[in-house]
Design an enzyme around this catalytic site. Structure first.
Site, PDB file in Angstrom:
ATOM      1  N   ASP A  85      43.385  39.287  43.191  1.00  0.00           N
ATOM      2  CA  ASP A  85      42.422  38.735  42.251  1.00  0.00           C
ATOM      3  C   ASP A  85      43.275  38.718  40.828  1.00  0.00           C
ATOM      4  O   ASP A  85      43.630  39.687  40.440  1.00  0.00           O
ATOM      5  CB  ASP A  85      40.969  39.557  42.043  1.00  0.00           C
ATOM      6  N   HIS A  86      43.057  37.448  40.421  1.00  0.00           N
ATOM      7  CA  HIS A  86      43.758  37.263  38.936  1.00  0.00           C
ATOM      8  C   HIS A  86      45.119  37.723  38.915  1.00  0.00           C
ATOM      9  O   HIS A  86      45.602  38.546  38.130  1.00  0.00           O
ATOM     10  CB  HIS A  86      42.923  37.863  37.714  1.00  0.00           C
ATOM     11  N   GLY A 210      30.462  35.844  39.188  1.00  0.00           N
ATOM     12  CA  GLY A 210      29.304  35.756  39.829  1.00  0.00           C
ATOM     13  C   GLY A 210      28.198  36.688  39.637  1.00  0.00           C
ATOM     14  O   GLY A 210      27.157  36.237  39.815  1.00  0.00           O
ATOM     15  N   ASN A 230      33.170  34.788  43.391  1.00  0.00           N
ATOM     16  CA  ASN A 230      33.560  36.261  43.137  1.00  0.00           C
ATOM     17  C   ASN A 230      32.581  37.336  42.543  1.00  0.00           C
ATOM     18  O   ASN A 230      31.825  36.744  41.243  1.00  0.00           O
ATOM     19  CB  ASN A 230      34.660  36.189  42.325  1.00  0.00           C
TER      20      ASN A 230
HETATM   21  P1  13P Z   1      32.183  39.378  37.581  1.00  0.00           P
HETATM   22  O1  13P Z   1      32.699  40.855  37.297  1.00  0.00           O
HETATM   23  O2  13P Z   1      31.439  38.827  36.521  1.00  0.00           O
HETATM   24  O3  13P Z   1      30.991  39.562  38.968  1.00  0.00           O
HETATM   25  O4  13P Z   1      33.229  38.569  38.067  1.00  0.00           O
HETATM   26  C1  13P Z   1      34.112  38.773  39.189  1.00  0.00           C
HETATM   27  C2  13P Z   1      35.249  37.866  39.188  1.00  0.00           C
HETATM   28  O5  13P Z   1      35.258  36.804  38.931  1.00  0.00           O
HETATM   29  C3  13P Z   1      36.479  38.832  39.762  1.00  0.00           C
HETATM   30  O6  13P Z   1      37.536  37.591  39.727  1.00  0.00           O
END
Ligand code: 13P
Length: 289
Positions: A85-86, A210, A230
């Site tokens: 992620d990222h 999300g 997400n």
């Molecule tokens: P939240 O922490 O706002 O649920 O977002 C999660 C996210 O986008 C991880 O990439």
């Protein structure tokens, strides 16, 4: 079932007008809760790992070993993708080497030309190994492992440039932010989402942040082409609340001493409940029958 990339599950989600959940993992309890819930509900699932969480869990190889082991030992048969992620460019390469089945390269904070060049290099690497690749345009607001985005709305033409490189999925900023939304948040920019969708075509779109997006906005986003959503903060909050209630009730003082299996159990259950709640909204339950 072995780890899979996210291509087929997202194609099916696009066709079926639902979204697959990406739930971020932070430790063994998190991972187990998400996998068991996905299996119980017959839903495909994506386990998200931030670079910080990867480091905390003793590195990407440990994460791959843990997830693969759990899938086997828990008899998980629904499709599971293990997704960075990222990721930074270096992080993406490290996860490819470690055996992740899906990668996100977040080049949204670079000038678009640099984002394009780095994303393109990773498209080639992921193609060779048949991994799915997520790219980002238009930084998502809030803070994620020290990367702070301002919640901008993506430029549809830049989205097209990145989508045309052959990435599997695209995260486009549409006013969404990580963490809790402020009181005065104007909501998702469906105008931007529609413009992005009209420009990029069939590629699955990803909605970050999300946590706390009202269900009606989530459903509308899905109807406009979002196929992956997400969630991280809401699971953390649920875990925190359940653990605090357990401690405030003095239950941690029962028994012989500190027992992580008991102390972490309410939080683990809270994550299961949260994942179920989200999957109901995303419409992905039963899609892995
Ligand atoms: P939240 O922490 O706002 O649920 O977002 C999660 C996210 O986008 C991880 O990439």
């Amino acid at each position: 079932m072995p780890l899979v990339n996210a291509k087929e599950m997202l194609t099916k989600a696009m066709e079926g007008k639902y979204a697959v959940g990406q739930f971020n993992i932070n430790n063994l309890e998190w991972t187990k809760s998400i996998l068991l819930t996905a299996q119980e509900l017959k839903a495909p699932v994506i386990l998200g790992v931030s670079e910080g969480a990867g480091k905390y869990m003793c590195g990407y190889k440990t994460v791959v070993g843990m997830v693969k082991g759990m899938i086997e030992e828990l008899n998980i048969t629904v499709p599971v993708a293990l997704h960075l992620d990222h990721g930074s460019f270096e992080g993406a390469k490290a996860c490819i080497r470690a055996g992740f089945s899906s990668i996100m390269f977040d080049g949204s904070h670079y000038p678009i030309e640099e984002n394009i060049a780095m994303t393109k290099a990773l498209v080639n690497a992921c193609d060779v190994l048949d991994l799915s690749l997520e790219a980002e345009v238009g930084a998502i607001g809030g803070e994620e492992d020290g990367v702070i985005g301002s919640g901008e709305c993506a430029d549809p033409n830049e989205c097209k440039q990145i989508a045309d490189l052959g990435v599997t999925m695209l995260a486009a900023g549409i006013g969404n932010i990580h963490g809790k939304y402020p009181e005065n948040w104007p909501g998702l920019s469906f105008e931007t989402l529609e413009a992005v969708k009209a420009t990029v075509g069939e590629i699955p779109l990803v909605l970050h942040g999300g946590t706390g997006i009202p269900a009606d906005q989530i459903k509308k986003a899905i109807s406009l082409g979002v196929a992956k959503i997400n969630v991280n903060t809401e699971c953390q909050l649920a875990f925190q609340e359940a653990t605090r209630a357990y401690i405030e009730a003095g239950k941690d003082k029962e028994g012989k001493g500190f027992d992580p299996r008991k102390l972490l159990a309410p939080g683990a259950q809270a994550i299961r409940d949260m994942v179920k709640q989200k999957m109901e909204i995303f419409g992905c339950i039963g899609k892995a029958e």
